[in-house]
Write a protein that holds these residues in place. Structure first.
Motif, short mmCIF file in Angstrom:
data_model
loop_
_atom_site.label_atom_id
_atom_site.label_comp_id
_atom_site.label_asym_id
_atom_site.label_seq_id
_atom_site.Cartn_x
_atom_site.Cartn_y
_atom_site.Cartn_z
N VAL A 166 0.85 -1.19 0.00
CA VAL A 166 0.00 0.00 0.00
C VAL A 166 0.88 1.23 0.00
O VAL A 166 2.00 1.21 0.51
CB VAL A 166 -0.93 0.01 1.23
CG1 VAL A 166 -1.86 -1.19 1.20
CG2 VAL A 166 -0.15 0.05 2.53
N SER A 167 0.35 2.34 -0.58
CA SER A 167 1.13 3.57 -0.50
C SER A 167 0.31 4.84 -0.44
O SER A 167 0.78 5.85 0.09
CB SER A 167 2.13 3.66 -1.65
OG SER A 167 1.58 4.36 -2.73
N ALA A 168 -0.90 4.87 -1.00
CA ALA A 168 -1.72 6.09 -1.00
C ALA A 168 -1.05 7.26 -1.71
O ALA A 168 -1.24 8.42 -1.35
CB ALA A 168 -2.12 6.49 0.43
N THR A 169 -0.21 6.98 -2.70
CA THR A 169 0.29 8.03 -3.58
C THR A 169 0.15 7.53 -5.01
O THR A 169 -0.07 6.35 -5.25
CB THR A 169 1.78 8.35 -3.38
OG1 THR A 169 2.54 7.18 -3.66
CG2 THR A 169 2.08 8.85 -2.00
N HIS A 170 0.35 8.45 -5.96
CA HIS A 170 0.33 8.04 -7.36
C HIS A 170 1.71 7.64 -7.85
O HIS A 170 1.86 7.14 -8.95
CB HIS A 170 -0.25 9.17 -8.22
CG HIS A 170 -1.68 9.46 -7.89
ND1 HIS A 170 -2.68 8.54 -8.09
CD2 HIS A 170 -2.27 10.53 -7.32
CE1 HIS A 170 -3.84 9.05 -7.67
NE2 HIS A 170 -3.61 10.26 -7.19
N LYS A 171 2.72 7.90 -6.99
CA LYS A 171 4.07 7.49 -7.39
C LYS A 171 4.16 5.97 -7.35
O LYS A 171 3.60 5.33 -6.47
CB LYS A 171 5.10 8.06 -6.41
CG LYS A 171 5.24 9.57 -6.46
CD LYS A 171 6.27 10.03 -5.44
CE LYS A 171 6.26 11.54 -5.33
NZ LYS A 171 7.09 12.00 -4.20
N PRO A 172 4.89 5.41 -8.33
CA PRO A 172 5.04 3.95 -8.30
C PRO A 172 5.82 3.48 -7.07
O PRO A 172 6.79 4.13 -6.66
CB PRO A 172 5.80 3.63 -9.59
CG PRO A 172 6.31 4.91 -10.10
CD PRO A 172 5.52 6.02 -9.49
N ILE A 173 5.37 2.38 -6.50
CA ILE A 173 6.03 1.81 -5.33
C ILE A 173 7.34 1.16 -5.77
O ILE A 173 7.39 0.53 -6.83
CB ILE A 173 5.10 0.77 -4.67
CG1 ILE A 173 3.88 1.47 -4.06
CG2 ILE A 173 5.85 -0.05 -3.62
CD1 ILE A 173 2.79 0.50 -3.59
N ALA A 174 8.37 1.35 -4.97
CA ALA A 174 9.65 0.70 -5.25
C ALA A 174 10.17 0.04 -3.98
O ALA A 174 9.79 0.40 -2.87
CB ALA A 174 10.66 1.72 -5.77
N VAL A 175 11.05 -0.93 -4.18
CA VAL A 175 11.69 -1.59 -3.04
C VAL A 175 12.53 -0.58 -2.27
O VAL A 175 13.19 0.28 -2.86
CB VAL A 175 12.58 -2.75 -3.55
CG1 VAL A 175 13.36 -3.39 -2.41
CG2 VAL A 175 11.72 -3.80 -4.24
#
Ligand code: B9F
Length: 127
Positions: A37-46
């Protein structure tokens, strides 16, 4: 059952995965964290994680680690304990604090989130 170990691949109740790949005899450990989960539009990264745990021959050690998110200006710290049941099944029970970056000190009051996560070992899915 043996001592509870933090090393290995874990998944929490949100579906996030972490891999604790290295530990040393000073109680320090290192790994990577992939949040589901992140709740941003930025792509999640390791993102990298660094922590420390109780040293010595402790069956159910306490620990803490920090995740500095690689894709956003925020940091989460986790504290917890590694539990092992009489069948050898390990669980990490944690609480976390997430510090968001805010633009001014007036917004400091709303900069911290708190929650809980529990982690169990991720079974290898095979091929
Ligand atoms: O979504 C977080 C974030 C911080 C500022 C903008 C985006 C980064 C990822 C945090 C992941 C958390 C959960 N994942 C997990 O496994 S860490 C604790 C939880 N356990 C918008 C503002 C603040 C949060 C979302 Fe943001």
């Amino acid at each position: 059952p043996p001592q509870c170990s933090l090393l290995g691949l874990w998944q929490n109740d949100l579906g996030s995965e972490m891999n604790i790949s290295a530990g040393n005899n000073a109680g320090k450990f290192f790994g990577t964290y992939l949040t589901k989960v992140s709740a941003t539009h930025k792509p999640i990264a390791v993102s990298p994680l660094r922590g420390s745990q109780q040293m010595g021959n402790v069956k159910q050690p306490t620990f803490g680690f920090t995740v500095t998110w690689s894709f956003t200006d925020s940091t989460t710290v986790f504290v917890g304990q590694c539990f092992v049941d009489d069948k050898g099944k390990e669980t990490l029970q944690t609480m976390w604090l997430l510090r968001k970056k805010v633009d001014s000190i007036e917004d400091n009051w709303q900069a911290t989130l708190v929650g809980t996560n529990n982690f169990t070992r991720l079974q290898s899915r095979g091929v």
